[in-house]
Design a protein around this motif. Structure first.
Motif, mmCIF file in Angstrom:
data_model
loop_
_atom_site.group_PDB
_atom_site.id
_atom_site.type_symbol
_atom_site.label_atom_id
_atom_site.label_comp_id
_atom_site.label_asym_id
_atom_site.label_seq_id
_atom_site.Cartn_x
_atom_site.Cartn_y
_atom_site.Cartn_z
ATOM 1 N N GLN A 23 0.821 -1.216 0.000
ATOM 2 C CA GLN A 23 0.000 0.000 0.000
ATOM 3 C C GLN A 23 0.850 1.259 0.000
ATOM 4 O OE1 GLN A 23 -2.598 -0.556 3.359
ATOM 5 N NE2 GLN A 23 -4.188 -1.490 2.095
ATOM 6 N N HIS A 24 1.980 1.221 0.678
ATOM 7 C CA HIS A 24 2.830 2.413 0.754
ATOM 8 C C HIS A 24 3.792 2.540 -0.420
ATOM 9 C CE1 HIS A 24 2.263 3.023 5.359
ATOM 10 N NE2 HIS A 24 1.133 2.926 4.720
ATOM 11 N N LYS A 25 4.153 1.422 -1.040
ATOM 12 C CA LYS A 25 5.177 1.446 -2.095
ATOM 13 C C LYS A 25 4.622 1.267 -3.509
ATOM 14 C CE LYS A 25 8.969 1.530 0.516
ATOM 15 N NZ LYS A 25 10.093 2.413 0.340
ATOM 16 N N HIS A 26 3.542 0.501 -3.649
ATOM 17 C CA HIS A 26 3.083 0.138 -5.000
ATOM 18 C C HIS A 26 1.651 0.526 -5.300
ATOM 19 C CE1 HIS A 26 5.947 -3.441 -4.222
ATOM 20 N NE2 HIS A 26 6.623 -2.479 -4.793
ATOM 21 N N CYS A 27 0.760 0.146 -4.429
ATOM 22 C CA CYS A 27 -0.659 0.109 -4.760
ATOM 23 C C CYS A 27 -1.475 0.645 -3.577
ATOM 24 C CB CYS A 27 -1.021 -1.342 -5.075
ATOM 25 S SG CYS A 27 -2.572 -1.570 -5.890
ATOM 26 N N PRO A 28 -1.851 1.918 -3.579
ATOM 27 C CA PRO A 28 -2.533 2.486 -2.415
ATOM 28 C C PRO A 28 -3.920 1.889 -2.136
ATOM 29 C CG PRO A 28 -2.123 4.178 -4.093
ATOM 30 C CD PRO A 28 -1.569 2.900 -4.598
ATOM 31 N N GLN A 29 -4.498 1.177 -3.088
ATOM 32 C CA GLN A 29 -5.777 0.528 -2.849
ATOM 33 C C GLN A 29 -5.568 -0.647 -1.884
ATOM 34 O OE1 GLN A 29 -4.223 1.301 -5.642
ATOM 35 N NE2 GLN A 29 -5.497 1.006 -7.426
ATOM 36 N N ALA A 30 -6.644 -1.200 -1.419
ATOM 37 C CA ALA A 30 -6.568 -2.309 -0.458
ATOM 38 C C ALA A 30 -6.013 -3.588 -1.098
ATOM 39 C CB ALA A 30 -7.945 -2.580 0.126
ATOM 40 N N LYS A 31 -6.137 -3.716 -2.410
ATOM 41 C CA LYS A 31 -5.703 -4.925 -3.114
ATOM 42 C C LYS A 31 -4.183 -4.925 -3.290
ATOM 43 C CE LYS A 31 -6.355 -7.341 -7.443
ATOM 44 N NZ LYS A 31 -6.686 -7.192 -8.840
ATOM 45 N N LEU A 32 -3.579 -6.115 -3.129
ATOM 46 C CA LEU A 32 -2.135 -6.257 -3.362
ATOM 47 C C LEU A 32 -1.838 -6.276 -4.855
ATOM 48 C CD1 LEU A 32 -1.175 -9.101 -0.845
ATOM 49 C CD2 LEU A 32 -0.812 -6.653 -0.569
ATOM 50 N N CYS A 33 -0.688 -5.721 -5.239
ATOM 51 C CA CYS A 33 -0.246 -5.839 -6.625
ATOM 52 C C CYS A 33 0.118 -7.311 -6.876
ATOM 53 C CB CYS A 33 0.939 -4.923 -6.900
ATOM 54 S SG CYS A 33 2.488 -5.421 -6.122
ATOM 55 N N ASP A 34 0.287 -7.676 -8.126
ATOM 56 C CA ASP A 34 0.570 -9.066 -8.479
ATOM 57 C C ASP A 34 1.860 -9.580 -7.830
ATOM 58 O OD1 ASP A 34 -1.758 -9.211 -9.960
ATOM 59 O OD2 ASP A 34 -0.758 -8.894 -11.893
ATOM 60 N N ASN A 35 2.906 -8.738 -7.808
ATOM 61 C CA ASN A 35 4.182 -9.164 -7.221
ATOM 62 C C ASN A 35 4.043 -9.438 -5.724
ATOM 63 O OD1 ASN A 35 5.636 -9.107 -9.629
ATOM 64 N ND2 ASN A 35 6.260 -6.981 -9.335
ATOM 65 N N CYS A 36 3.356 -8.540 -5.033
ATOM 66 C CA CYS A 36 3.187 -8.726 -3.585
ATOM 67 C C CYS A 36 2.251 -9.894 -3.289
ATOM 68 C CB CYS A 36 2.696 -7.439 -2.936
ATOM 69 S SG CYS A 36 3.982 -6.153 -2.878
ATOM 70 N N GLN A 37 1.236 -10.083 -4.120
ATOM 71 C CA GLN A 37 0.345 -11.237 -3.946
ATOM 72 C C GLN A 37 1.145 -12.528 -4.127
ATOM 73 O OE1 GLN A 37 -2.990 -11.225 -2.963
ATOM 74 N NE2 GLN A 37 -2.554 -13.397 -2.739
ATOM 75 N N GLY A 38 2.039 -12.552 -5.101
ATOM 76 C CA GLY A 38 2.890 -13.719 -5.321
ATOM 77 C C GLY A 38 3.824 -13.971 -4.144
ATOM 78 N N LEU A 39 4.376 -12.895 -3.579
ATOM 79 C CA LEU A 39 5.254 -13.028 -2.418
ATOM 80 C C LEU A 39 4.480 -13.559 -1.220
ATOM 81 C CD1 LEU A 39 8.077 -12.573 -1.177
ATOM 82 C CD2 LEU A 39 7.314 -10.243 -0.595
ATOM 83 N N LEU A 40 3.264 -13.077 -1.025
ATOM 84 C CA LEU A 40 2.429 -13.556 0.081
ATOM 85 C C LEU A 40 2.123 -15.046 -0.079
ATOM 86 C CD1 LEU A 40 0.745 -13.147 2.614
ATOM 87 C CD2 LEU A 40 -1.138 -12.388 1.133
ATOM 88 N N HIS A 41 1.762 -15.447 -1.273
ATOM 89 C CA HIS A 41 1.475 -16.862 -1.537
ATOM 90 C C HIS A 41 2.720 -17.709 -1.245
ATOM 91 C CE1 HIS A 41 -0.380 -20.348 -3.366
ATOM 92 N NE2 HIS A 41 0.688 -20.500 -4.127
ATOM 93 N N TYR A 42 3.856 -17.250 -1.699
ATOM 94 C CA TYR A 42 5.120 -17.962 -1.479
ATOM 95 C C TYR A 42 5.430 -18.062 0.019
ATOM 96 C CZ TYR A 42 10.078 -19.159 -1.974
ATOM 97 O OH TYR A 42 11.304 -19.767 -1.891
ATOM 98 N N ALA A 43 5.267 -16.949 0.747
ATOM 99 C CA ALA A 43 5.530 -16.935 2.184
ATOM 100 C C ALA A 43 4.617 -17.925 2.913
ATOM 101 C CB ALA A 43 5.345 -15.528 2.741
ATOM 102 N N HIS A 44 3.356 -17.967 2.532
ATOM 103 C CA HIS A 44 2.427 -18.900 3.167
ATOM 104 C C HIS A 44 2.789 -20.348 2.848
ATOM 105 C CE1 HIS A 44 -1.142 -16.048 4.234
ATOM 106 N NE2 HIS A 44 0.013 -15.642 4.722
#
Length: 108
Positions: A23-44
């Motif tokens: 939200q602070h670096k890429h995408c101010p909306q509530a939704k994660l950008c594709d890269n961050c969504q991928g990182l979250l999936h990987y972390a989980h």
């Protein structure tokens, strides 16, 4: 109050950290950008397969580097940015993370 497992708390913490970073670096909306969504999936995924299970320490203190180098560098950037800000945005989660960190250090 329901007690969450250690892995579930770590998943929640990393999700909030990635969300704050995105939200602070890429995408101010509530939704994660594709890269961050991928990182979250990987972390989980990494947490789901953590060999320490419920006895794990916080990821930053872990002796095993289970992330691939590129993802490790990215999650380190996320944690360095979001970690200090968590106390203001998610104080209860931040305090629980500090408690988990302290518990992990006492087992060493």
């Amino acid at each position: 109050m329901k007690q969450h497992s250690r892995i579930e708390r770590e998943k929640q913490t990393v999700a909030l950290m990635i969300q704050l970073y995105c939200q602070h670096k890429h995408c101010p909306q509530a939704k994660l950008c594709d890269n961050c969504q991928g990182l979250l999936h990987y972390a989980h995924q990494r947490l789901d397969h953590c060999k320490f299970g419920e006895n794990k320490t916080v990821c930053g203190d872990c002796s095993v580097h289970c992330y691939k180098k590129e993802r490790r560098d990215k999650i380190i950037s996320v944690m360095r940015y979001s970690g200090p800000r968590m106390i203001f945005h998610h104080p209860i989660v931040a305090l629980q993370h500090l408690i988990d960190k302290r518990k992990g250090n006492n087992h060493s």
